[in-house]
Design a protein around this motif. Structure first.
Motif, PDB file in Angstrom:
ATOM      1  N   ARG A 121       0.949  -1.177  -0.020  1.00  9.84           N
ATOM      2  CA  ARG A 121       0.229   0.107  -0.035  1.00  9.84           C
ATOM      3  C   ARG A 121       0.852   1.198   0.040  1.00  9.84           C
ATOM      4  N   THR A 122       0.473   2.331  -0.759  1.00 10.01           N
ATOM      5  CA  THR A 122       1.387   3.606  -0.775  1.00 10.01           C
ATOM      6  C   THR A 122       0.423   4.440   0.106  1.00 10.01           C
ATOM      7  N   PRO A 123       1.102   5.347   0.752  1.00 10.01           N
ATOM      8  CA  PRO A 123       2.605   5.619   0.854  1.00 10.01           C
ATOM      9  C   PRO A 123       3.405   4.982   1.940  1.00 10.01           C
ATOM     10  N   ASP A 124       2.627   4.136   2.762  1.00  9.51           N
ATOM     11  CA  ASP A 124       3.168   3.334   3.892  1.00  9.51           C
ATOM     12  C   ASP A 124       3.932   2.116   3.574  1.00  9.51           C
ATOM     13  N   SER A 125       3.677   1.513   2.534  1.00  9.06           N
ATOM     14  CA  SER A 125       4.143   0.149   2.157  1.00  9.06           C
ATOM     15  C   SER A 125       3.673  -1.025   3.061  1.00  9.06           C
ATOM     16  N   LEU A 126       2.494  -0.748   3.494  1.00 10.32           N
ATOM     17  CA  LEU A 126       1.817  -1.983   4.191  1.00 10.32           C
ATOM     18  C   LEU A 126       1.849  -2.959   3.315  1.00 10.32           C
ATOM     19  N   PRO A 127       2.121  -4.307   3.581  1.00 13.01           N
ATOM     20  CA  PRO A 127       1.976  -5.417   2.821  1.00 13.01           C
ATOM     21  C   PRO A 127       0.488  -5.942   2.764  1.00 13.01           C
ATOM     22  N   TYR A 128      -0.115  -6.197   1.494  1.00 11.74           N
ATOM     23  CA  TYR A 128      -1.368  -7.139   1.575  1.00 11.74           C
ATOM     24  C   TYR A 128      -1.570  -8.155   0.238  1.00 11.74           C
ATOM     25  N   VAL A 129      -2.404  -8.734   0.440  1.00  8.20           N
ATOM     26  CA  VAL A 129      -2.948  -9.667  -0.741  1.00  8.20           C
ATOM     27  C   VAL A 129      -4.249  -9.521  -1.044  1.00  8.20           C
ATOM     28  N   VAL A 130      -4.831  -9.745  -2.304  1.00 14.62           N
ATOM     29  CA  VAL A 130      -6.150  -9.504  -2.895  1.00 14.62           C
ATOM     30  C   VAL A 130      -6.701 -10.956  -2.845  1.00 14.62           C
ATOM     31  N   THR A 131      -7.789 -11.311  -2.300  1.00 18.26           N
ATOM     32  CA  THR A 131      -8.534 -12.594  -2.308  1.00 18.26           C
ATOM     33  C   THR A 131      -9.430 -12.744  -3.456  1.00 18.26           C
ATOM     34  N   ALA A 132      -9.730 -13.813  -3.750  1.00 21.87           N
ATOM     35  CA  ALA A 132     -11.035 -14.032  -4.866  1.00 21.87           C
ATOM     36  C   ALA A 132     -12.115 -13.233  -4.645  1.00 21.87           C
ATOM     37  N   HIS A 133     -12.306 -12.644  -3.324  1.00 26.85           N
ATOM     38  CA  HIS A 133     -13.610 -12.025  -3.059  1.00 26.85           C
ATOM     39  C   HIS A 133     -13.457 -10.285  -3.326  1.00 26.85           C
ATOM     40  N   GLU A 134     -12.073 -10.165  -3.808  1.00 29.44           N
ATOM     41  CA  GLU A 134     -11.762  -8.788  -4.221  1.00 29.44           C
ATOM     42  C   GLU A 134     -11.193  -8.134  -2.920  1.00 29.44           C
ATOM     43  N   GLN A 135     -11.060  -8.660  -1.626  1.00 29.35           N
ATOM     44  CA  GLN A 135     -10.775  -8.213  -0.448  1.00 29.35           C
ATOM     45  C   GLN A 135      -9.192  -7.883  -0.357  1.00 29.35           C
ATOM     46  N   ARG A 136      -8.975  -6.673   0.127  1.00 26.87           N
ATOM     47  CA  ARG A 136      -7.625  -6.467   0.552  1.00 26.87           C
ATOM     48  C   ARG A 136      -7.239  -7.067   1.946  1.00 26.87           C
ATOM     49  N   VAL A 137      -6.452  -8.086   2.182  1.00 29.34           N
ATOM     50  CA  VAL A 137      -6.257  -8.352   3.426  1.00 29.34           C
ATOM     51  C   VAL A 137      -4.672  -8.362   3.717  1.00 29.34           C
ATOM     52  N   TYR A 138      -4.507  -7.583   4.887  1.00 20.64           N
ATOM     53  CA  TYR A 138      -2.945  -7.185   5.164  1.00 20.64           C
ATOM     54  C   TYR A 138      -2.214  -8.514   5.961  1.00 20.64           C
ATOM     55  N   VAL A 139      -0.986  -8.353   5.596  1.00 22.35           N
ATOM     56  CA  VAL A 139      -0.161  -9.694   6.032  1.00 22.35           C
ATOM     57  C   VAL A 139       0.740  -9.061   6.979  1.00 22.35           C
ATOM     58  N   VAL A 140       1.501  -9.939   7.668  1.00 23.99           N
ATOM     59  CA  VAL A 140       2.345  -9.801   8.839  1.00 23.99           C
ATOM     60  C   VAL A 140       3.628 -10.860   8.633  1.00 23.99           C
ATOM     61  N   PRO A 141       4.642 -10.619   8.974  1.00 26.29           N
ATOM     62  CA  PRO A 141       5.715 -11.462   8.751  1.00 26.29           C
ATOM     63  C   PRO A 141       5.420 -12.893   9.526  1.00 26.29           C
ATOM     64  N   GLY A 142       5.616 -13.902   8.794  1.00 30.42           N
ATOM     65  CA  GLY A 142       5.234 -15.324   9.258  1.00 30.42           C
ATOM     66  C   GLY A 142       3.847 -15.855   8.868  1.00 30.42           C
ATOM     67  N   ASP A 143       3.085 -15.091   8.239  1.00 26.32           N
ATOM     68  CA  ASP A 143       2.053 -15.579   7.536  1.00 26.32           C
ATOM     69  C   ASP A 143       2.500 -16.303   6.232  1.00 26.32           C
ATOM     70  N   TRP A 144       1.592 -17.419   5.928  1.00 27.94           N
ATOM     71  CA  TRP A 144       1.978 -18.171   4.657  1.00 27.94           C
ATOM     72  C   TRP A 144       1.161 -17.572   3.562  1.00 27.94           C
ATOM     73  N   ILE A 145       1.618 -17.167   2.210  1.00 27.62           N
ATOM     74  CA  ILE A 145       0.837 -16.707   1.219  1.00 27.62           C
ATOM     75  C   ILE A 145       0.648 -17.813   0.155  1.00 27.62           C
ATOM     76  N   ILE A 146      -0.746 -18.072  -0.104  1.00 26.70           N
ATOM     77  CA  ILE A 146      -1.215 -19.350  -0.684  1.00 26.70           C
ATOM     78  C   ILE A 146      -2.037 -18.654  -2.160  1.00 26.70           C
ATOM     79  N   PRO A 147      -1.740 -19.353  -3.032  1.00 28.62           N
ATOM     80  CA  PRO A 147      -2.559 -18.594  -4.319  1.00 28.62           C
ATOM     81  C   PRO A 147      -3.816 -19.592  -4.083  1.00 28.62           C
TER      82      PRO A 147
END
Length: 78
Positions: free
Chosen positions: A29-55
């Motif tokens: 995310r700009t401007p603060d660079s918070l990391p996130y993924v976009v789900t199949a429901h078009e939701q932005r879900v923020y992630v933290v270190p340790g989370d697993w990212i699954i397609p």
């Protein structure tokens, strides 16, 4: 209540560390660079270190999974 079993499938997943190159599917995310993924429901879900990212099965979207849930649900395939 009916009971169900997860289908035995093999997934790819990468653990988000917050350092180095982000795994596929992680945006910032700009401007603060918070990391996130976009789900199949078009939701932005923020992630933290340790989370697993699954397609998602569609191969376009992703979802995060907390480490304890990932360990209880998945095992390494040789």
């Amino acid at each position: 209540m009916p009971r169900f079993r997860k289908k035995p499938i093999v997934i790819t997943a990468e653990q988000f560390t917050g350092t180095g190159i982000d795994p596929a599917g992680v945006s910032r995310r700009t401007p603060d660079s918070l990391p996130y993924v976009v789900t199949a429901h078009e939701q932005r879900v923020y992630v933290v270190p340790g989370d697993w990212i699954i397609p998602e099965p569609d191969g376009v979207h992703f979802y995060p999974c907390k480490p304890d849930i990932f360990a209880a649900t998945y095992e390494v395939v040789e």
